[in-house]
Design a protein around this motif. Structure first.
Motif, PDB file in Angstrom:
ATOM      1  N   ILE A 209       0.817  -1.205   0.000  1.00 31.23           N
ATOM      2  CA  ILE A 209       0.000   0.000   0.000  1.00 31.23           C
ATOM      3  C   ILE A 209       0.856   1.262   0.000  1.00 31.23           C
ATOM      4  CG2 ILE A 209      -0.189   0.156   2.513  1.00 31.23           C
ATOM      5  CD1 ILE A 209      -2.948   0.893  -0.099  1.00 31.23           C
ATOM      6  N   PHE A 210       2.088   1.175   0.511  1.00 29.24           N
ATOM      7  CA  PHE A 210       2.935   2.364   0.581  1.00 29.24           C
ATOM      8  C   PHE A 210       3.435   2.784  -0.803  1.00 29.24           C
ATOM      9  CE2 PHE A 210       3.293   0.472   4.856  1.00 29.24           C
ATOM     10  CZ  PHE A 210       2.807   1.538   5.587  1.00 29.24           C
ATOM     11  N   TYR A 211       3.572   1.840  -1.715  1.00 32.38           N
ATOM     12  CA  TYR A 211       3.909   2.203  -3.096  1.00 32.38           C
ATOM     13  C   TYR A 211       2.770   3.018  -3.718  1.00 32.38           C
ATOM     14  CZ  TYR A 211       7.695  -1.237  -2.857  1.00 32.38           C
ATOM     15  OH  TYR A 211       8.838  -1.929  -2.521  1.00 32.38           O
ATOM     16  N   TYR A 212       1.542   2.563  -3.469  1.00 34.25           N
ATOM     17  CA  TYR A 212       0.379   3.288  -3.980  1.00 34.25           C
ATOM     18  C   TYR A 212       0.303   4.691  -3.365  1.00 34.25           C
ATOM     19  CZ  TYR A 212      -1.565  -1.190  -5.667  1.00 34.25           C
ATOM     20  OH  TYR A 212      -1.792  -2.373  -6.310  1.00 34.25           O
ATOM     21  N   ALA A 213       0.548   4.773  -2.060  1.00 34.10           N
ATOM     22  CA  ALA A 213       0.422   6.042  -1.359  1.00 34.10           C
ATOM     23  C   ALA A 213       1.424   7.070  -1.871  1.00 34.10           C
ATOM     24  CB  ALA A 213       0.606   5.830   0.140  1.00 34.10           C
ATOM     25  N   CYS A 214       2.651   6.635  -2.156  1.00 31.91           N
ATOM     26  CA  CYS A 214       3.666   7.565  -2.676  1.00 31.91           C
ATOM     27  C   CYS A 214       3.247   8.147  -4.023  1.00 31.91           C
ATOM     28  CB  CYS A 214       5.009   6.857  -2.812  1.00 31.91           C
ATOM     29  SG  CYS A 214       5.813   6.474  -1.256  1.00 31.91           S
ATOM     30  N   LEU A 249       9.060   3.210  -8.207  1.00 34.14           N
ATOM     31  CA  LEU A 249       8.125   2.538  -7.299  1.00 34.14           C
ATOM     32  C   LEU A 249       7.571   1.260  -7.924  1.00 34.14           C
ATOM     33  CD1 LEU A 249       6.117   5.609  -5.936  1.00 34.14           C
ATOM     34  CD2 LEU A 249       7.767   4.229  -4.669  1.00 34.14           C
ATOM     35  N   ALA A 250       7.157   1.363  -9.189  1.00 35.88           N
ATOM     36  CA  ALA A 250       6.545   0.204  -9.854  1.00 35.88           C
ATOM     37  C   ALA A 250       7.540  -0.935 -10.010  1.00 35.88           C
ATOM     38  CB  ALA A 250       5.997   0.625 -11.216  1.00 35.88           C
ATOM     39  N   THR A 251       8.755  -0.618 -10.444  1.00 35.23           N
ATOM     40  CA  THR A 251       9.739  -1.681 -10.659  1.00 35.23           C
ATOM     41  C   THR A 251      10.270  -2.240  -9.339  1.00 35.23           C
ATOM     42  OG1 THR A 251      11.422   0.069 -10.948  1.00 35.23           O
ATOM     43  CG2 THR A 251      10.440  -0.875 -12.939  1.00 35.23           C
ATOM     44  N   ARG A 252      10.395  -1.405  -8.328  1.00 38.45           N
ATOM     45  CA  ARG A 252      10.818  -1.912  -7.022  1.00 38.45           C
ATOM     46  C   ARG A 252       9.749  -2.832  -6.424  1.00 38.45           C
ATOM     47  NH1 ARG A 252      15.070  -0.487  -4.023  1.00 38.45           N
ATOM     48  NH2 ARG A 252      16.487   1.135  -4.794  1.00 38.45           N
ATOM     49  N   MET A 253       8.498  -2.481  -6.608  1.00 42.68           N
ATOM     50  CA  MET A 253       7.424  -3.346  -6.131  1.00 42.68           C
ATOM     51  C   MET A 253       7.503  -4.703  -6.808  1.00 42.68           C
ATOM     52  SD  MET A 253       3.269  -2.749  -6.161  1.00 42.68           S
ATOM     53  CE  MET A 253       3.155  -2.818  -7.955  1.00 42.68           C
ATOM     54  N   HIS A 254       7.741  -4.695  -8.118  1.00 39.52           N
ATOM     55  CA  HIS A 254       7.815  -5.957  -8.839  1.00 39.52           C
ATOM     56  C   HIS A 254       9.034  -6.773  -8.405  1.00 39.52           C
ATOM     57  CE1 HIS A 254       6.908  -8.792 -11.978  1.00 39.52           C
ATOM     58  NE2 HIS A 254       8.133  -8.685 -12.466  1.00 39.52           N
ATOM     59  N   LEU A 255      10.176  -6.116  -8.218  1.00 40.54           N
ATOM     60  CA  LEU A 255      11.357  -6.816  -7.730  1.00 40.54           C
ATOM     61  C   LEU A 255      11.104  -7.430  -6.351  1.00 40.54           C
ATOM     62  CD1 LEU A 255      14.532  -4.694  -8.616  1.00 40.54           C
ATOM     63  CD2 LEU A 255      13.953  -6.983  -9.401  1.00 40.54           C
TER      64      LEU A 255
END
Length: 285
Positions: A209-214, A249-255
């Motif tokens: 959720i923190f990726y979305y919030a940023c 954010l998107a690529t770090r989430m996927h990693l």
């Protein structure tokens, strides 16, 4: 040769923009260097899927954007028409990067909802309307904007600036779309929290959720700053900063999901749906 106050102000603005973009380039390079080991492992060991291709585009397209805005700010561009063409090309790739980044959050939300077709259709319909409207608004705004070049010799670079409601309208659409994704994710977080009866912070981390919030905060900043500071000349820096951060954010989430998936496989955990395809680990939430 004497220059007017407007010429000096324009040259000063271009120099500050060059410093800001160089700072963004340094930040992006530092982030890439920090995650290079994990990223190289992911690229070598992960299987080839559409999501991996999307990852590569999202991760490496900002390098092209960096090259473009460094050219815009550090090469002589006395011709405003040439500068506008470069801005159009750069803006096109910027929009592609933004769309690719949001695709990761859409896929993750779709997975959290157990691949619910109704949720997917709703998100894709909203995303399509947002993309078409935002792209139209952006390029209309660029075509009617004012291109600035330096009249002082030795000061390279050019920039474009615009004001009014039309400028930040696309960010309002993006903010509303991201707010919808955050709301859908929070619903799943609350459901998972109630069923698991665990710590809320751990559940929030599990569902990213923190990726979305940023991303939501960045969109809010791009909406509020033009309203609060209508005479600022640095709106485009905030926009480009958001594009770069969303890609990170998107690529770090996927990693993170991919490495968690591998860790669970190494631990002989039961995985029904692969997290490297943006799906939940347990196949339920």
């Amino acid at each position: 040769m004497e220059y007017s106050a407007d010429d000096i102000a324009a040259a000063t603005s271009l120099q500050r923009l060059a410093y800001l973009y160089m700072s963004m380039t340094t930040f992006w390079t530092y982030d890439y260097a920090c995650s290079l080991h994990e990223e190289w492992k992911f690229l070598r060991r992960s299987r080839w899927t559409k999501v991996k291709a999307l990852y590569i585009i999202t991760r490496y397209l900002p390098f092209f954007l960096i090259t473009m805005y460094l050219c815009l700010n550090f090469t002589p561009n006395e011709n405003p028409n040439k500068c506008r063409i470069l801005i159009d090309i750069y803006s096109s790739f910027s929009q592609i990067s933004l769309i690719c980044s949001e695709c990761f959050f859409v896929l993750r939300t779709y997975a959290l909802w157990n691949k619910n077709r109704i949720v997917l259709v709703g998100m894709l319909s909203t995303a399509f309307a947002m993309v078409v409207t935002s792209v139209g608004i952006r390029f209309t705004n660029i075509s009617t904007s004012y291109v600035t070049t330096s009249a002082i010799q030795g000061i390279p670079g050019c920039s474009w600036s615009s004001s009014g409601v039309l400028y930040f309208m696309s960010f309002i659409f993006l903010f509303v779309f991201q707010l919808g994704l955050v709301s859908l994710t929070l619903i799943r977080v609350i459901q998972s929290w109630k069923s698991a009866k665990g710590h809320l912070h751990a559940v929030l981390l599990k569902h990213n959720i923190f990726y979305y919030a940023c991303g939501l905060v960045l969109s809010a900043v791009n909406v509020l700053v033009p309203v609060l500071f209508p005479n600022s000349a640095y709106y485009t820096v905030l926009e480009d900063f958001q594009v770069g951060i969303l890609a990170i954010l998107a690529t770090r989430m996927h990693l993170h999901l991919w490495h968690l998936d591998r860790h669970m496989h190494d631990s002989d955990a039961l995985i029904c749906i692969s997290m490297s395809d943006m799906s939940p680990a347990d196949g339920t939430v």
